[in-house]
Enzyme design. Structure first.
Site, short mmCIF file in Angstrom:
data_model
loop_
_atom_site.label_atom_id
_atom_site.label_comp_id
_atom_site.label_asym_id
_atom_site.label_seq_id
_atom_site.Cartn_x
_atom_site.Cartn_y
_atom_site.Cartn_z
N SER A 592 56.48 29.51 49.13
CA SER A 592 56.37 28.28 49.90
C SER A 592 56.83 27.10 49.03
O SER A 592 57.99 27.06 48.61
CB SER A 592 54.94 28.10 50.41
OG SER A 592 54.88 27.08 51.40
N ASP A 667 58.47 32.75 60.77
CA ASP A 667 57.69 31.76 60.03
C ASP A 667 57.66 30.46 60.83
O ASP A 667 58.67 29.75 60.91
CB ASP A 667 58.33 31.54 58.66
CG ASP A 667 57.46 30.74 57.70
OD1 ASP A 667 56.62 29.97 58.19
OD2 ASP A 667 57.63 30.90 56.48
N HIS A 699 54.65 33.10 57.81
CA HIS A 699 54.72 32.53 56.46
C HIS A 699 54.02 33.41 55.42
O HIS A 699 54.37 33.38 54.24
CB HIS A 699 54.08 31.13 56.47
CG HIS A 699 54.39 30.31 55.27
ND1 HIS A 699 55.68 30.03 54.85
CD2 HIS A 699 53.58 29.67 54.38
CE1 HIS A 699 55.65 29.27 53.78
NE2 HIS A 699 54.39 29.04 53.46
#
Length: 722
Positions: A592, A667, A699
């Protein structure tokens, strides 16, 4: 001949004994190193008990059992699944205020990170009567304070269900998917402000306040969902990216008896957020936290439900941004507790009902990290802080007058507390990098332990057979003169006369922390496995991370990816000077925000780093949501250079090392668009790289063997390229 066979068997046994001491990915991802935990407890308010949702495998049913808070013995059963066969697959429960009824949820289906729908029932504990709230999935049902009604959201509209008559009243009528939402938050509020339910009952149930979201003009985002079908379906939802149109929010108060709605006039604000909303202890006064779009001005409003007028009782401003607080607590006289970074560190303040400061309750060059609550009997506040070092957490109490501060936890590491309803005892959870988690009942007044509830000596003994390396904490000083928290894991058979490759891990996002004195995460076991294979693993929390004061945290404002990247590169250079480090073999990994960082570090630090792995990375903040991104960067229209100068997409031409890019196609948070745009940039720069896309994965990239597959891929990539 027999002696030869015996020796062979002995050698074979010794070989397998040693092999068993090597951590495997299969062990990690099958939960072999999971620690025992204390079941999530739900403290009651009207008795010194807590409730636990338990499953009876024999009857294949769920029970809600109440326990005495101190002696931990069961006192009674609030709900028995075998008595109510209609409830199968009980997912969650909540008590009404009197704790005589339960809201039971089954068939829960997730929407986004925090939101879900489920079938809900009201259960009367005394009569064992079960009443469906609705015969269809609903969101966020909430008892009125008298327990006679339940408000909920269905298809973006608010309803009130009368438990006795089983009649329902529709409060709003204009809700429509991807246009208008009443009473629950849109995607970006849910993700970045961290709440879903956007309605609240007044203390006497006269009013129901709610937030309305008009997202008609918010741009849509779509994702193809393959689901092993011949043709994919499309998931379409409203997602405001940085600088784009947000939902228009408005505040409303519904009069339950008169069935009339008052629209609160907030015309003094433009392009704003209602980040929090809750009723005070005054039946007619609602509080709301209103932020401007830049999030550097926060007003705590008091709204008069009778007149609809508003009053700013507290204003917070900052040159960068103001963090929204979840610690707002109203006392009996409607004075309130508030936490703020206004003096440079997060501390606790007490204001009167008009917003005048009565007392700053904590003070020092350290942050309060959690507010637990207030005991009106002893006039004492309970909280957690990093006063004993930013990598540690301790539990404290302090008087409402700011005096008699007391440390309630005793061991260095991460301490957290769950207090009994009367605050006379608390369950202390403790762990450190060397000590597995334990939960102990403690007497608040004396801080003496009463009883150990959960311990993990069995796990510690199991891990002893692996001879795992230890996590060493230290400060690394960079060439820019910054002292940064760090940890390092060396091979257990570490030889200071050898040179080792270094694999760095980081996240680096604003206010985050990876260098903490706490027990192993799942990633930590992977890092130890890498150490067993001859790697040093290191982690550095650079500028912008949390718990070292506001200036340190907000130093990256308007330039996400500049100072943080500089710190990782300079930290690697500092580590590279150690005699046992091979300065030519540095790699880095992140997920991320960490993926954004690892990409940038490899490209911009191409003379230091040999390889990088970026999982689900943001590759340009132009592609990310408005609330998060603009909090730290303002809009792209205002700060184009801040967005573009630090985007890894704009540094692909510098790639020299090996680069693995990973993303999930479903995602909804950091869209796969980020990966695709990075791929296109790398292709046009004629740079070779490796990438992996996981179909229909969000995600977190998990499900079935997905995590095992991903970590095997990353492990192989490290071994092949570092």
């Amino acid at each position: 001949m027999r002696q030869t066979i015996f020796i062979f068997i002995a050698l074979l046994t010794s070989y397998f004994s040693l092999a068993q001491q090597q951590i495997t990915l299969e062990e990690i991802w099958s939960g072999q190193f999971s620690n025992k935990r204390l079941n999530a407890i739900n403290s009651l308010n009207n008795s010194n008990e807590y409730a636990v949702l338990e499953y009876d495998r024999g009857t294949n049913s769920a029970n809600i059992t109440l326990y005495d808070f101190v002696n931990q013995q069961p006192t009674r059963t609030a709900f028995s699944g075998k008595d109510v066969p209609e409830i199968k697959g009980l997912h969650s429960y909540t008590f009404d205020k009197a704790e005589k009824q339960l809201l039971l949820a089954r068939n829960s289906k997730p929407i986004f990170r925090r939101s879900s729908t489920a079938l809900f029932y009201v259960y009367n504990i005394a009569t064992k009567k079960l009443t469906p709230v609705a015969n269809y999935p609903i969101q966020e049902p909430t008892f009125s304070n008298d327990g006679k009604k339940v408000a909920y959201v269905y298809q973006n509209n608010i309803y009130i269900f009368d438990v006795a008559s089983q009649q329902r009243t529709q409060v709003t009528t204009d809700g429509k998917v991807n246009e208008v939402i009443n009473g629950v938050t849109d995607w970006v509020y849910e993700e970045e402000f961290g709440f879903v339910r956007a309605f609240d009952w007044s203390a006497d149930d006269t009013y129901l306040a709610y937030i309305r979201f008009d997202e008609t003009d918010v741009p849509r985002f779509s994702m193809d969902m393959f689901n092993q079908q011949l043709y994919p379906s499309q998931h379409v939802f409203k997602y405001p990216k940085a600088g784009e149109k947000n939902a228009d929010v408005s505040l409303h108060i519904y009069q339950v008896n008169d069935k009339k709605t008052t629209n609160i006039n907030l015309s003094q604000y433009h392009d704003f957020y209602i980040a929090r909303m809750q009723w005070t202890n005054d039946n007619n006064i609602l509080s709301a936290q209103v932020l401007n779009r830049h999030q550097n001005n926060l007003d705590l409003l008091f709204v008069d439900a009778k007149t609809g007028t508003t009053k700013v009782v507290l204003n917070e401003t900052d040159k960068a941004y103001v963090d929204v607080t979840d610690d707002l607590t109203f006392l009996a006289d409607n004075s309130f507790i508030w936490t703020s970074e206004k003096n440079g560190y997060n501390h606790i303040y007490h204001y009167d009902k008009n917003g005048k400061l009565k007392k700053q309750l904590t003070n020092g060059k350290w942050d309060v990290t959690k507010y637990y609550g207030y005991n009106p009997k002893s006039q004492t506040i309970y909280y957690q802080s990093v006063e004993n070092g930013s990598t540690n957490r301790d539990v404290y109490s302090v008087g409402l007058n700011g005096k008699n501060k007391k440390r309630l936890s005793k061991k260095a590491g991460t301490n957290n507390a769950t207090f009994s309803p009367d605050f006379e005892n608390f369950i202390l959870s403790y762990s450190s990098a060397q000590n597995a988690p334990e939960w102990v009942m403690v007497e608040t007044k004396t801080t003496n332990p009463i009883k150990t509830l959960v311990e993990n000596s069995a796990l510690e003994n199991k891990l002893a057979a692996y001879n795992l390396p230890k996590k060493e904490f230290f400060e690394v000083e960079t060439e820019s003169g910054n002292k940064l928290n760090a940890w390092m894991i060396k091979p257990a058979d570490f030889d200071p006369n050898k040179e080792y490759p270094v694999f760095m891990y980081q996240y680096s996002g604003p206010g985050s922390q990876q260098v903490a004195n706490t027990w192993n995460s799942t990633n930590d076991y992977w890092f130890m496995m890498l150490a067993q294979n001859g790697y040093i693993v290191a982690c550095v929390d650079g500028r912008g991370t949390g718990f070292k004061g506001a200036d340190f945290k907000k130093s990256t404002y308007l330039e996400l990816g500049k100072l943080e990247v500089q710190d990782q590169i300079e930290a690697a250079k500092a580590l590279g000077k150690l005699p046992y480090v091979d300065a030519n073999r540095f790699g880095i990994f992140g997920w991320s925000y960490g993926g954004f960082m690892s990409s940038n570090v490899l490209f911009q630090g191409n003379d230091v780093f040999k390889m990088a792995i970026a999982v689900a990375p943001v590759t340009s903040w132009r592609y990310y949501d408005s609330i998060y991104t603009e909090r730290y960067m303002r809009t792209p229209q205002e700060n184009a250079s801040g967005y573009d100068n630090n985007s890894p997409i704009n540094h692909v031409d510098k790639l020299k090392g090996k680069f693995l890019l990973v993303h999930g196609t479903a995602d909804d948070n950091v869209h796969a668009q980020n990966a695709y745009e990075m791929v296109e940039a790398l292709v046009q720069a004629n740079k070779q790289f490796d990438w992996a896309m996981y179909p229909d994965k969000n995600h977190g990239i998990y499900g079935g063997n997905t995590r095992l597959h991903l970590y095997q891929k990353m492990t192989d990539y490290i071994k092949d390229n570092l």
